[in-house]
Write an enzyme that holds these catalytic residues in place. Structure first.
Site, PDB file in Angstrom:
ATOM      1  N   GLY A   1       0.789  -1.226   0.000  1.00  0.00           N
ATOM      2  CA  GLY A   1       0.000   0.000   0.000  1.00  0.00           C
ATOM      3  C   GLY A   1       0.819   1.273   0.000  1.00  0.00           C
ATOM      4  CB  ILE A   2       0.113   4.571   1.595  1.00  0.00           C
ATOM      5  CG1 ILE A   2      -1.233   4.826   0.898  1.00  0.00           C
ATOM      6  CG2 ILE A   2       0.854   5.884   1.819  1.00  0.00           C
ATOM      7  CD1 ILE A   2      -2.229   5.608   1.748  1.00  0.00           C
TER       8      ILE A   2
ATOM      9  CG  ASP B   1       4.225  -4.611   6.996  1.00  0.00           C
ATOM     10  OD1 ASP B   1       3.362  -5.297   7.572  1.00  0.00           O
ATOM     11  OD2 ASP B   1       3.957  -3.773   6.122  1.00  0.00           O
TER      12      ASP B   1
ATOM     13  CG  ASP C   1       1.330  -7.801  16.035  1.00  0.00           C
ATOM     14  OD1 ASP C   1       0.679  -6.774  15.722  1.00  0.00           O
ATOM     15  OD2 ASP C   1       0.795  -8.857  16.398  1.00  0.00           O
TER      16      ASP C   1
ATOM     17  CE1 TYR D   1      -8.644   2.232   8.432  1.00  0.00           C
ATOM     18  CE2 TYR D   1     -10.266   3.768   7.538  1.00  0.00           C
ATOM     19  CZ  TYR D   1      -8.981   3.250   7.556  1.00  0.00           C
ATOM     20  OH  TYR D   1      -8.037   3.758   6.696  1.00  0.00           O
TER      21      TYR D   1
ATOM     22  CE  LYS E   1      -6.361   4.911   9.569  1.00  0.00           C
ATOM     23  NZ  LYS E   1      -4.873   4.842   9.547  1.00  0.00           N
TER      24      LYS E   1
END
Length: 262
Positions: free
Chosen positions: A17-18, A37, A46, A156, A160
């Site tokens: 991804g990003i 990661d 983790d 989610y 954020k």
């Protein structure tokens, strides 16, 4: 964007991804990038666990000799699971707070974290407020309660929302702005990543997503279309942007909130 002096970056979520796109962009410019990661990166950690967060900081210190020029906290989850608040908020904050001393030893230090346009959607105050209070047990319990109510989707956006608010509160402080370290968040709209592509390919789900995140300018973004903004915000050229949630969302925020953004 080419920076005169090679810099040392740490990017979490660097395997996809990003994070992956940004790490590739920076390496192509000659910078040193440590990727973090779950597995297969320079640092395997983790971020849903305190142990993993401590490992990230310890390994970063070992691998860099105790100095970093920039941190991009890109690791995230979008699951109907408490792990989403654990990684997206507590993992991100632990990354930035834990690596701040390494940034303070760096040159033109900068930090950015990935929020989301979903931060402006209705959220679960119990989750976000517990996160901002630093109470991981309460935030996890609130996430579990949301799942039990059939509102797991709210975890989610709540994670954020809390993260964006943390940036706003933290960036102007002595430890960050006072130490010459800009701290910002970006708020992407829908980005084509391994996390989102299965959802966008599901009949009916794409329509729901596009209704919630309308992107009139050029539609969904590729990860490498988001990377240049992260590049700028963590470059020496960024001398005065701090405490900002920079939307890179194809116009979704402006569509949803109009001129009521202040």
């Amino acid at each position: 964007m080419s920076h005169a002096r090679p810099r040392t970056y740490l990017v979490t979520g660097a395997a996809s991804g990003i994070g992956e796109a940004t790490a590739a962009r920076l390496r192509a410019q000659g910078h040193t990038v440590l990727g973090a990661d779950l597995s297969g990166s320079d640092i395997d950690a983790d971020l849903s666990t305190p142990e993993g967060r401590a490992r990230l900081v310890d390994r970063a210190r070992e691998l860099t000799g105790g100095r970093l020029d920039a941190v991009i906290a890109s690791a995230g989850r979008q699951l109907f699971d408490p792990q989403t608040i654990q990684v997206n908020y507590f993992g991100a904050v632990a990354t930035l707070e834990g690596l701040r001393p390494l940034l303070a030893a760096g040159t033109d230090p900068r930090a950015v974290v990935i929020s989301s346009v979903t931060a402006i959607h209705p959220h679960d105050p119990a989750i976000a407020d517990a996160a901002l209070a630093g109470d991981e047990a309460a935030a996890t319990a609130a996430a579990e309660a949301a799942i039990q109510r059939g509102e797991g989707h709210a975890i989610y956006g709540s994670s954020k929302n809390a993260l964006a608010r943390w940036v706003r509160r933290t960036a102007p402080t002595a430890e960050w702005a006072g130490a010459g370290i800009p701290l910002n968040a970006i708020a992407p709209g829908t980005v084509l990543t391994p996390m989102t592509e299965p959802m966008l390919a599901t009949p009916g789900v794409r329509e729901i997503i596009d209704s919630a995140i309308p992107m009139p300018l050029n539609g969904h973004a590729a990860a490498d279309q988001v990377a240049p903004l992260l590049d700028f915000l963590t470059s020496p050229a960024n001398t005065h942007v701090t405490g900002q949630i920079v939307f890179v969302d194809g116009g979704a925020d402006a569509t949803l909130r109009g001129d009521g953004a202040w």
